[in-house]
Design a protein around this motif. Structure first.
Motif, PDB file in Angstrom:
ATOM      1  N   LEU A   1       0.834  -1.212   0.000  1.00 37.29           N
ATOM      2  CA  LEU A   1       0.000   0.000   0.000  1.00 37.29           C
ATOM      3  C   LEU A   1       0.863   1.255   0.000  1.00 37.29           C
ATOM      4  CD1 LEU A   1      -2.857  -1.015   2.461  1.00 37.29           C
ATOM      5  CD2 LEU A   1      -2.985  -0.760   0.000  1.00 37.29           C
ATOM      6  N   PHE A   2       1.979   1.185   0.745  1.00 39.00           N
ATOM      7  CA  PHE A   2       2.893   2.334   0.831  1.00 39.00           C
ATOM      8  C   PHE A   2       3.464   2.646  -0.556  1.00 39.00           C
ATOM      9  CE2 PHE A   2       7.188   4.056   1.812  1.00 39.00           C
ATOM     10  CZ  PHE A   2       6.776   5.207   2.452  1.00 39.00           C
ATOM     11  N   ILE A   3       3.859   1.558  -1.248  1.00 43.46           N
ATOM     12  CA  ILE A   3       4.428   1.744  -2.586  1.00 43.46           C
ATOM     13  C   ILE A   3       3.395   2.350  -3.526  1.00 43.46           C
ATOM     14  CG2 ILE A   3       5.354   0.509  -4.597  1.00 43.46           C
ATOM     15  CD1 ILE A   3       6.525  -1.502  -2.537  1.00 43.46           C
ATOM     16  N   GLN A   4       2.162   1.901  -3.370  1.00 50.51           N
ATOM     17  CA  GLN A   4       1.110   2.395  -4.270  1.00 50.51           C
ATOM     18  C   GLN A   4       0.869   3.899  -4.138  1.00 50.51           C
ATOM     19  OE1 GLN A   4      -2.275  -0.094  -3.818  1.00 50.51           O
ATOM     20  NE2 GLN A   4      -1.626  -1.446  -5.472  1.00 50.51           N
ATOM     21  N   VAL A   5       1.211   4.431  -2.977  1.00 47.18           N
ATOM     22  CA  VAL A   5       1.043   5.878  -2.788  1.00 47.18           C
ATOM     23  C   VAL A   5       1.903   6.622  -3.805  1.00 47.18           C
ATOM     24  CG1 VAL A   5       1.345   7.794  -1.164  1.00 47.18           C
ATOM     25  CG2 VAL A   5       0.592   5.560  -0.325  1.00 47.18           C
ATOM     26  N   PHE A   6       3.096   6.061  -4.100  1.00 50.92           N
ATOM     27  CA  PHE A   6       4.034   6.774  -4.978  1.00 50.92           C
ATOM     28  C   PHE A   6       3.889   6.399  -6.444  1.00 50.92           C
ATOM     29  CE2 PHE A   6       5.739   6.608  -0.758  1.00 50.92           C
ATOM     30  CZ  PHE A   6       6.097   7.929  -0.542  1.00 50.92           C
ATOM     31  N   THR A   7       3.179   5.325  -6.716  1.00 41.88           N
ATOM     32  CA  THR A   7       3.123   4.882  -8.116  1.00 41.88           C
ATOM     33  C   THR A   7       1.970   5.492  -8.900  1.00 41.88           C
ATOM     34  OG1 THR A   7       2.028   2.915  -7.299  1.00 41.88           O
ATOM     35  CG2 THR A   7       4.340   2.682  -7.876  1.00 41.88           C
ATOM     36  N   VAL A   8       1.047   6.142  -8.202  1.00 38.67           N
ATOM     37  CA  VAL A   8      -0.062   6.767  -8.959  1.00 38.67           C
ATOM     38  C   VAL A   8       0.335   8.187  -9.362  1.00 38.67           C
ATOM     39  CG1 VAL A   8      -1.972   5.418  -8.080  1.00 38.67           C
ATOM     40  CG2 VAL A   8      -1.156   7.364  -6.766  1.00 38.67           C
ATOM     41  N   ASP A   9      -0.287   8.667 -10.435  1.00 44.14           N
ATOM     42  CA  ASP A   9       0.141   9.961 -10.992  1.00 44.14           C
ATOM     43  C   ASP A   9      -0.587  11.147 -10.373  1.00 44.14           C
ATOM     44  OD1 ASP A   9       1.832   8.618 -12.617  1.00 44.14           O
ATOM     45  OD2 ASP A   9       0.337   8.376 -14.224  1.00 44.14           O
ATOM     46  N   THR A  10      -1.909  11.008 -10.271  1.00 47.28           N
ATOM     47  CA  THR A  10      -2.655  12.202  -9.853  1.00 47.28           C
ATOM     48  C   THR A  10      -2.558  12.411  -8.339  1.00 47.28           C
ATOM     49  OG1 THR A  10      -4.626  10.903  -9.577  1.00 47.28           O
ATOM     50  CG2 THR A  10      -4.341  11.986 -11.707  1.00 47.28           C
ATOM     51  N   PHE A  11      -2.640  13.667  -7.971  1.00 44.20           N
ATOM     52  CA  PHE A  11      -2.515  14.041  -6.564  1.00 44.20           C
ATOM     53  C   PHE A  11      -3.665  13.455  -5.737  1.00 44.20           C
ATOM     54  CE2 PHE A  11      -3.187  17.073  -3.034  1.00 44.20           C
ATOM     55  CZ  PHE A  11      -1.969  16.871  -2.406  1.00 44.20           C
ATOM     56  N   SER A  12      -4.870  13.506  -6.343  1.00 45.91           N
ATOM     57  CA  SER A  12      -6.029  12.998  -5.587  1.00 45.91           C
ATOM     58  C   SER A  12      -5.876  11.502  -5.310  1.00 45.91           C
ATOM     59  CB  SER A  12      -7.325  13.277  -6.341  1.00 45.91           C
ATOM     60  OG  SER A  12      -7.223  12.719  -7.632  1.00 45.91           O
ATOM     61  N   MET A  13      -5.325  10.778  -6.298  1.00 48.16           N
ATOM     62  CA  MET A  13      -5.110   9.344  -6.081  1.00 48.16           C
ATOM     63  C   MET A  13      -4.054   9.114  -4.995  1.00 48.16           C
ATOM     64  SD  MET A  13      -7.121   7.366  -7.406  1.00 48.16           S
ATOM     65  CE  MET A  13      -6.420   5.739  -7.332  1.00 48.16           C
ATOM     66  N   LYS A  14      -3.054   9.978  -4.999  1.00 42.46           N
ATOM     67  CA  LYS A  14      -2.016   9.875  -3.959  1.00 42.46           C
ATOM     68  C   LYS A  14      -2.636  10.040  -2.583  1.00 42.46           C
ATOM     69  CE  LYS A  14       2.226  11.532  -6.211  1.00 42.46           C
ATOM     70  NZ  LYS A  14       2.780  10.299  -6.630  1.00 42.46           N
ATOM     71  N   ILE A  15      -3.527  11.055  -2.481  1.00 46.77           N
ATOM     72  CA  ILE A  15      -4.210  11.311  -1.206  1.00 46.77           C
ATOM     73  C   ILE A  15      -5.041  10.088  -0.822  1.00 46.77           C
ATOM     74  CG2 ILE A  15      -6.022  12.700  -0.070  1.00 46.77           C
ATOM     75  CD1 ILE A  15      -3.653  14.399  -0.389  1.00 46.77           C
ATOM     76  N   PHE A  16      -5.762   9.561  -1.845  1.00 47.15           N
ATOM     77  CA  PHE A  16      -6.630   8.406  -1.578  1.00 47.15           C
ATOM     78  C   PHE A  16      -5.804   7.210  -1.090  1.00 47.15           C
ATOM     79  CE2 PHE A  16      -8.620   4.461  -3.071  1.00 47.15           C
ATOM     80  CZ  PHE A  16      -9.802   4.530  -2.347  1.00 47.15           C
ATOM     81  N   ASN A  17      -4.724   6.890  -1.866  1.00 47.87           N
ATOM     82  CA  ASN A  17      -3.886   5.737  -1.484  1.00 47.87           C
ATOM     83  C   ASN A  17      -3.215   5.950  -0.123  1.00 47.87           C
ATOM     84  OD1 ASN A  17      -4.596   4.434  -3.754  1.00 47.87           O
ATOM     85  ND2 ASN A  17      -2.605   4.503  -4.755  1.00 47.87           N
ATOM     86  N   GLY A  18      -2.821   7.219   0.094  1.00 49.06           N
ATOM     87  CA  GLY A  18      -2.186   7.545   1.387  1.00 49.06           C
ATOM     88  C   GLY A  18      -3.164   7.286   2.530  1.00 49.06           C
ATOM     89  N   SER A  19      -4.424   7.699   2.312  1.00 48.95           N
ATOM     90  CA  SER A  19      -5.424   7.502   3.369  1.00 48.95           C
ATOM     91  C   SER A  19      -5.659   6.020   3.600  1.00 48.95           C
ATOM     92  CB  SER A  19      -6.754   8.149   3.003  1.00 48.95           C
ATOM     93  OG  SER A  19      -6.527   9.399   2.447  1.00 48.95           O
ATOM     94  N   VAL A  20      -5.718   5.245   2.474  1.00 51.06           N
ATOM     95  CA  VAL A  20      -5.918   3.798   2.613  1.00 51.06           C
ATOM     96  C   VAL A  20      -4.757   3.210   3.419  1.00 51.06           C
ATOM     97  CG1 VAL A  20      -5.986   1.605   1.364  1.00 51.06           C
ATOM     98  CG2 VAL A  20      -7.267   3.555   0.511  1.00 51.06           C
ATOM     99  N   PHE A  21      -3.552   3.673   3.116  1.00 53.38           N
ATOM    100  CA  PHE A  21      -2.373   3.164   3.818  1.00 53.38           C
ATOM    101  C   PHE A  21      -2.462   3.464   5.326  1.00 53.38           C
ATOM    102  CE2 PHE A  21       1.924   4.210   5.464  1.00 53.38           C
ATOM    103  CZ  PHE A  21       2.421   2.913   5.488  1.00 53.38           C
ATOM    104  N   ILE A  22      -2.827   4.710   5.644  1.00 58.41           N
ATOM    105  CA  ILE A  22      -2.925   5.090   7.064  1.00 58.41           C
ATOM    106  C   ILE A  22      -4.005   4.277   7.771  1.00 58.41           C
ATOM    107  CG2 ILE A  22      -3.531   6.993   8.650  1.00 58.41           C
ATOM    108  CD1 ILE A  22      -2.114   8.831   6.577  1.00 58.41           C
ATOM    109  N   LEU A  23      -5.152   4.158   7.077  1.00 56.88           N
ATOM    110  CA  LEU A  23      -6.244   3.364   7.658  1.00 56.88           C
ATOM    111  C   LEU A  23      -5.804   1.918   7.893  1.00 56.88           C
ATOM    112  CD1 LEU A  23      -9.602   4.295   5.935  1.00 56.88           C
ATOM    113  CD2 LEU A  23      -9.135   4.141   8.382  1.00 56.88           C
ATOM    114  N   PHE A  24      -5.101   1.391   6.884  1.00 55.67           N
ATOM    115  CA  PHE A  24      -4.654   0.006   7.009  1.00 55.67           C
ATOM    116  C   PHE A  24      -3.694  -0.151   8.201  1.00 55.67           C
ATOM    117  CE2 PHE A  24      -1.562  -3.325   6.298  1.00 55.67           C
ATOM    118  CZ  PHE A  24      -2.408  -4.409   6.210  1.00 55.67           C
ATOM    119  N   CYS A  25      -2.779   0.832   8.327  1.00 56.44           N
ATOM    120  CA  CYS A  25      -1.828   0.766   9.446  1.00 56.44           C
ATOM    121  C   CYS A  25      -2.596   0.703  10.765  1.00 56.44           C
ATOM    122  CB  CYS A  25      -0.901   1.978   9.460  1.00 56.44           C
ATOM    123  SG  CYS A  25       0.335   1.867   8.189  1.00 56.44           S
ATOM    124  N   PHE A  26      -3.634   1.544  10.855  1.00 54.44           N
ATOM    125  CA  PHE A  26      -4.415   1.602  12.080  1.00 54.44           C
ATOM    126  C   PHE A  26      -5.100   0.252  12.350  1.00 54.44           C
ATOM    127  CE2 PHE A  26      -8.572   2.584  14.086  1.00 54.44           C
ATOM    128  CZ  PHE A  26      -8.068   2.950  15.329  1.00 54.44           C
TER     129      PHE A  26
END
Ligand code: ADP
Length: 537
Positions: A241-266
């Motif tokens: 999930l962490f890697i996916q944050v950096f592999t997407v192009d658009t900023f909104s997708m980065k935010i989305f993947n980042g949120s998924v990553f944080i949620l998953f960590c929790f």
């Protein structure tokens, strides 16, 4: 390229973090220091590979690709050294130390030369092309050979170790085998198959290894593969999930993947915590269970000793009473005779109780001995009925024995034990009946297996539905028995155990309170014979 860079950073951080955890756990222990060495070397290995990846020109790429080996060169030697430290078979003298570490030191001067890496070439848009020198093959052989020696030493050393150490060694062995296989697969097979940059996967395998070594050393949930698997799974998904944050192009997708990553960590943290808690509870339960078993054994042992100690004085009391009654110590009045009768009755009851307690402890300790004999069961029952006849008459009850018309087949039983069972049933029937009669019947049943069925029925207080389920449990007495103080709730329990030892069945029926009860004992004619044969065999 980007993904492998991110993985590199994660692996470097994870290796260093694990190394630090191990070192701070106990920096004075040699085993911990060696693992720290392995972790740092592994981190450097990944780091050098990473530097090759991001090199801007050929020279930098060449320098870093030659430096890669610096990270790996001591790992196999560390591993063998670790096997000596961990297994502690003998003291590691300087000779062994020299023997282990001389080879990597021989390799060392060749690292900055073309024997290690001949050339490195940056090709735009692709991973740098690295041409290995002649040393590479020797180094590979050294790496594999040393690791195999260390694994072999652990395999040999596992025998006869205590449980905890065995588990530790298993982690080390399996961690090594898995990461070594991954390493060989990536660095040799994939490389030979021409997969570009496959060699960078080798260093990643170290994380599996360092983790396994760390778990073994920290003894952290060693026996709980469940928690280890949960942690590994959360870790792997987290990285993806962490890697996916950096592999997407658009900023909104980065935010989305980042949120998924944080949620998953929790949630991953919550998951691990709940598994940990569950395991902790399980461990507590297991400990409590063990303690209960110990207490139960102690109770049984105590019961056995106490019963033995009680039996002797009781028999003495009975003996003296009998002598007084017979007039050995002079004439006695009728009043004293009646009182002595009561003393005799009470001690008789007490002796029976003590015998039952002794039987329970013998049964629970598995020390009950059986003496199986061919027996004419109707004669045995007759003698019991004769013995209890007086008791029934005293209560003005009719004790009827319905003898079979013709002789039954002989049955293989321990007559003393079955005597106790039937005596208990008739005794209970008399005890729990105030009016009417107690009837005993015995018959032979044919079917797939020949059986003897003994029935004891009474017109007494009956058994409620609620009590029925508890009847044959130890120390359980029915709800309505307060009127009958003499009783302990062990008779039916012992009866059931004894009948079961004969491969038979005992059960009861009753229409309810006040409607009388019927007790059945079914014994296979040859059940005990088979048991005895199996035992002798
Ligand atoms: P005890 O008779 O010493 O209490 P047992 O194990 O022999 O212990 O019997 C357990 C319970 O089963 C008794 O307390 C009683 O409630 C019930 N019980 C046994 N036999 C009869 C019977 N013939 N009629 C009614 N209740 C019975």
């Amino acid at each position: 390229m980007l993904i492998s860079s991110i993985i590199s950073v994660v692996v470097i951080i994870a290796n260093l973090a694990l190394g630090m955890v191990i070192l701070t756990n106990n920096s004075r222990k040699k085993a911990n220091r060696v693992i720290f060495g392995i972790a740092v070397s592994s981190a450097f290995w990944v780091f050098a590979n990473f530097m090759v990846d991001i090199a801007k020109n050929d020279t930098t790429a060449l320098i870093w690709s030659r430096a890669t080996l610096l990270g790996v060169i001591f790992i196999p030697a560390f591993f063998i050294y670790f096997s000596y430290v961990f297994l502690q078979e003998k003291k590691i003298g300087w000779k062994i130390f020299f023997l282990i570490f001389s080879l990597p030191f021989i390799f060392l001067p060749f690292l900055p030369t073309r024997y290690n890496i001949q050339e490195a070439q940056i090709i735009s848009g692709e991973v740098p092309k690295v041409v290995p020198g002649t040393l590479y093959l020797y180094f590979f052989v050294y790496f594999i050979a040393y690791c195999l020696i260390a694994i072999f030493r652990f395999l040999k050393g596992i025998k006869g170790r205590p449980r905890v150490e065995k588990a530790q060694i298993n982690y080390i062995i399996w961690g090594s085998i898995i990461s070594l296989s991954l390493g060989i697969f990536a660095n040799l097979i994939l490389l030979l198959m021409g997969v570009p940059k496959a060699s960078s996967f080798g260093p990643f395998a170290t994380i599996v290894w360092v983790s396994a070594l760390s778990i073994a050393i920290l003894r952290y949930h060693l026996f709980n593969i469940k928690i280890v698997l949960a942690e590994v799974l959360v870790f792997i998904i987290g990285i993806i999930l962490f890697i996916q944050v950096f592999t997407v192009d658009t900023f909104s997708m980065k935010i989305f993947n980042g949120s998924v990553f944080i949620l998953f960590c929790f949630f991953g943290y919550l998951l691990i915590r709940s598994v940990l808690r569950e395991i902790e509870l399980q461990e507590q339960l297991a400990a409590a269970n063990k303690e209960l078993k110990r207490l139960d054994e102690a109770k049984t042992e105590f019961l056995s000793i106490a019963s033995h100690q009680l039996r002797t004085p009781l028999t003495a009391i009975k003996g003296y009473v009998a002598m007084i009654q017979e007039g050995i110590y002079g004439d006695i009045s009728d009043k004293v005779k009646v009182t002595l009768d009561k003393v005799n009755d009470s001690s008789e009851r007490l002796i029976r109780l003590v015998n039952s307690l002794l039987d329970i402890s013998r049964l629970e300790m598995g020390r009950m001995e059986f003496d199986f004999k061919e027996t004419q069961v109707e004669d045995l029952i007759q003698s019991i009925v004769d013995e209890l006849y007086v008791r029934a008459s005293k209560k003005k009850l009719k004790l009827i024995y319905k003898e079979p018309e013709k002789d039954l087949s002989k049955i293989t039983i321990d007559p003393q034990k079955i005597r106790l069972v039937i005596l208990n049933l008739i005794d209970n029937a008399i005890k729990y009946t105030d009016h009417g009669n107690v009837e005993v019947k015995v018959e032979e049943k044919n079917g797939a297996q020949k059986r003897i069925l003994i029935t004891v029925s009474d017109t007494g207080m009956g058994i409620s539905k609620k009590d029925m389920g508890q009847l044959f449990k130890i120390y359980r007495r029915g709800t309505g028995v307060r009127l009958f103080p003499e009783g302990s709730g062990v008779g039916l329990y012992v009866a059931k155990k004894l009948v079961e030892a004969h491969k038979g069945k005992v059960w009861a029926k009753s229409e309810g309170r006040g409607k009388g009860s019927i007790f059945y004992v079914e014994l296979p004619i040859n059940g005990a014979k088979i048991q005895k044969f199996l035992k002798d065999f």
